[in-house]
Motif scaffolding. Sequence first.
Motif, PDB file in Angstrom:
ATOM      1  N   SER A 101      23.680  35.793  46.532  1.00 35.33           N
ATOM      2  CA  SER A 101      24.050  36.936  47.373  1.00 35.33           C
ATOM      3  C   SER A 101      25.167  37.724  46.699  1.00 35.33           C
ATOM      4  CB  SER A 101      24.487  36.492  48.776  1.00 35.33           C
ATOM      5  OG  SER A 101      25.697  35.775  48.731  1.00 35.33           O
ATOM      6  N   PRO A 102      25.086  39.048  46.801  1.00 36.20           N
ATOM      7  CA  PRO A 102      26.148  39.877  46.222  1.00 36.20           C
ATOM      8  C   PRO A 102      27.429  39.707  47.035  1.00 36.20           C
ATOM      9  CG  PRO A 102      24.668  41.237  47.518  1.00 36.20           C
ATOM     10  CD  PRO A 102      24.077  39.846  47.497  1.00 36.20           C
ATOM     11  N   ALA A 103      28.533  40.123  46.465  1.00 31.16           N
ATOM     12  CA  ALA A 103      29.810  40.052  47.174  1.00 31.16           C
ATOM     13  C   ALA A 103      29.837  41.066  48.310  1.00 31.16           C
ATOM     14  CB  ALA A 103      30.955  40.300  46.205  1.00 31.16           C
ATOM     15  N   VAL A 104      30.381  40.623  49.423  1.00 34.76           N
ATOM     16  CA  VAL A 104      30.535  41.488  50.596  1.00 34.76           C
ATOM     17  C   VAL A 104      31.891  41.222  51.237  1.00 34.76           C
ATOM     18  CG1 VAL A 104      28.042  41.603  51.068  1.00 34.76           C
ATOM     19  CG2 VAL A 104      29.422  39.838  52.169  1.00 34.76           C
ATOM     20  N   GLU A 105      32.352  42.204  51.991  1.00 38.75           N
ATOM     21  CA  GLU A 105      33.577  42.034  52.773  1.00 38.75           C
ATOM     22  C   GLU A 105      33.264  41.069  53.918  1.00 38.75           C
ATOM     23  OE1 GLU A 105      36.568  43.235  52.108  1.00 38.75           O
ATOM     24  OE2 GLU A 105      35.934  44.521  50.436  1.00 38.75           O
ATOM     25  N   ARG A 106      34.095  40.072  54.092  1.00 35.13           N
ATOM     26  CA  ARG A 106      33.887  39.077  55.148  1.00 35.13           C
ATOM     27  C   ARG A 106      34.759  39.403  56.353  1.00 35.13           C
ATOM     28  NH1 ARG A 106      29.168  36.650  53.683  1.00 35.13           N
ATOM     29  NH2 ARG A 106      29.260  36.180  51.459  1.00 35.13           N
ATOM     30  N   GLU A 107      34.311  38.976  57.520  1.00 29.65           N
ATOM     31  CA  GLU A 107      35.034  39.280  58.760  1.00 29.65           C
ATOM     32  C   GLU A 107      36.444  38.705  58.783  1.00 29.65           C
ATOM     33  OE1 GLU A 107      33.324  35.806  61.659  1.00 29.65           O
ATOM     34  OE2 GLU A 107      31.984  37.462  61.192  1.00 29.65           O
TER      35      GLU A 107
END
Length: 138
Positions: A101-107
């Motif tokens: 999975s690509p990097a994403v902003e996490r909650e």
Amino acid sequence: MDQRLSFVTLAVRDLEATRAFYVDGLGWQAALEVPGDVLMIQLGQHLLLSLWAEGGFEAEVGEIRRGPGLVPITLAHNVPTRDEVDAVLATARAAGADPVSPAVEREWGGYTGYFGDPDGYRWEIAYNPGPIGQVVLP
């Protein structure tokens, strides 16, 4: 008992493919290498990643569970910036990693992405802006 972890030992199907990924692909250095048996990589001052050929692992530790699904473990590599998350993921993918999975902003405020090594072990590449994130950085 002291509160610490000395080794993370993972059983691998093909030690040569694993070596090619970690040493040749990611550029990590072997601390100990016994061809066909084990590859150890020092990850920290007192921490080693031990990549052990399945046969030797099973002979010492016991039978490996096999079947569909993922091994219920993740390994994490934390970095000090979001840009470094993207750079490490790109390096891993260039080395042949499964781009899970690509990097994403996490909650929770961090920025993370995942890749899989040749045996499917999931590595999280993470930027953690909180205090615990600072604990794990060199």
